[in-house]
Design a protein around this motif. Structure first.
Motif, PDB file in Angstrom:
ATOM      1  N   CYS A 204       0.836  -1.213   0.000  1.00 57.95           N
ATOM      2  CA  CYS A 204       0.000   0.000   0.000  1.00 57.95           C
ATOM      3  C   CYS A 204       0.865   1.255   0.000  1.00 57.95           C
ATOM      4  N   LEU A 205       1.909   1.261   0.803  1.00 53.78           N
ATOM      5  CA  LEU A 205       2.804   2.422   0.859  1.00 53.78           C
ATOM      6  C   LEU A 205       3.545   2.618  -0.458  1.00 53.78           C
ATOM      7  N   ARG A 206       3.963   1.529  -1.066  1.00 49.74           N
ATOM      8  CA  ARG A 206       4.643   1.622  -2.365  1.00 49.74           C
ATOM      9  C   ARG A 206       3.695   2.188  -3.423  1.00 49.74           C
ATOM     10  N   ASN A 207       2.456   1.721  -3.429  1.00 52.99           N
ATOM     11  CA  ASN A 207       1.453   2.242  -4.365  1.00 52.99           C
ATOM     12  C   ASN A 207       1.136   3.703  -4.076  1.00 52.99           C
ATOM     13  N   LEU A 208       1.097   4.050  -2.812  1.00 52.73           N
ATOM     14  CA  LEU A 208       0.830   5.427  -2.427  1.00 52.73           C
ATOM     15  C   LEU A 208       1.949   6.352  -2.909  1.00 52.73           C
ATOM     16  N   ARG A 209       3.176   5.901  -2.785  1.00 48.24           N
ATOM     17  CA  ARG A 209       4.304   6.705  -3.271  1.00 48.24           C
ATOM     18  C   ARG A 209       4.193   6.934  -4.783  1.00 48.24           C
TER      19      ARG A 209
ATOM     20  N   ASN B  79       1.454   6.935  -6.461  1.00 44.54           N
ATOM     21  CA  ASN B  79       0.327   7.849  -6.624  1.00 44.54           C
ATOM     22  C   ASN B  79       0.755   9.297  -6.376  1.00 44.54           C
ATOM     23  N   PHE B  80       1.548   9.523  -5.340  1.00 42.00           N
ATOM     24  CA  PHE B  80       2.053  10.871  -5.059  1.00 42.00           C
ATOM     25  C   PHE B  80       2.892  11.381  -6.229  1.00 42.00           C
ATOM     26  N   GLU B  81       3.771  10.524  -6.739  1.00 44.86           N
ATOM     27  CA  GLU B  81       4.629  10.926  -7.862  1.00 44.86           C
ATOM     28  C   GLU B  81       3.785  11.266  -9.087  1.00 44.86           C
ATOM     29  N   GLU B  82       2.709  10.521  -9.300  1.00 53.42           N
ATOM     30  CA  GLU B  82       1.809  10.801 -10.419  1.00 53.42           C
ATOM     31  C   GLU B  82       1.129  12.157 -10.238  1.00 53.42           C
ATOM     32  N   ARG B  83       0.663  12.426  -9.019  1.00 53.12           N
ATOM     33  CA  ARG B  83       0.023  13.718  -8.746  1.00 53.12           C
ATOM     34  C   ARG B  83       0.996  14.882  -8.956  1.00 53.12           C
TER      35      ARG B  83
ATOM     36  N   LEU C 273      10.624  16.048  -1.515  1.00 53.62           N
ATOM     37  CA  LEU C 273      10.160  15.967  -0.130  1.00 53.62           C
ATOM     38  C   LEU C 273       9.385  14.683   0.161  1.00 53.62           C
ATOM     39  N   ILE C 274       8.792  14.096  -0.854  1.00 58.43           N
ATOM     40  CA  ILE C 274       7.930  12.915  -0.685  1.00 58.43           C
ATOM     41  C   ILE C 274       8.604  11.775   0.093  1.00 58.43           C
ATOM     42  N   PRO C 275       9.836  11.360  -0.225  1.00 56.51           N
ATOM     43  CA  PRO C 275      10.417  10.229   0.512  1.00 56.51           C
ATOM     44  C   PRO C 275      10.486  10.438   2.027  1.00 56.51           C
TER      45      PRO C 275
END
Length: 136
Positions: A40-45, A47-51, A63-65
């Motif tokens: 889930c966290l990997r998918n969320l990351r 998703n953040f990169e896509e946004r 900043l995301i990591p």
């Protein structure tokens, strides 16, 4: 409760097998839950990169990591992570708020008594994954 009951039966009756089965099952369930959270966290990351794909600045992506180690941040913390001014750090945080990645909390921190207190922001999506109980 089952853990201590099982240990008690081991010490009083020598019933090792039920306790070992209970313990192995608990370890397997915990491993499955951890793997689910990791995915889930990997998918969320991703998703953040896509946004952030349309963002013209690289700072929000940089900043995301840090949110995966600590899903809370202030502007001064962001400035340290990004090696930038407080103004640039706040602009970066504001962009992440606009995209729904961060949200401000009602909590503020006084950092050394200088200036106004720093607003604390959180990444609720990461916190949600980490707080999710197994079997949910």
């Amino acid at each position: 409760e089952h853990y201590y009951d099982g240990l008690y039966r081991v010490s009083t009756r020598g019933e090792w097998l039920p306790w070992i089965e209970f313990f192995v099952t608990a370890v397997c369930d915990s491993a499955k839950d951890t793997l689910k959270k990791f995915r889930c966290l990997r998918n969320l990351r991703s998703n953040f990169e896509e946004r952030l794909r349309e963002t013209h600045s690289a700072k929000p992506l940089q900043l995301i990591p840090s949110f995966f180690g600590l899903p809370y941040i202030t502007s001064p913390m962001a400035g340290q992570i990004l090696s930038c001014t407080n103004r640039t750090a706040q602009t970066t945080i504001n962009r992440l708020v606009e995209l729904g990645i961060l949200e401000p909390m009602k909590l503020t921190l006084s950092l050394g008594g200088r200036g106004r207190p720093a607003t604390v922001y959180r990444c609720s999506e990461i916190i949600g994954v980490l707080e999710e109980r197994s079997g949910s």
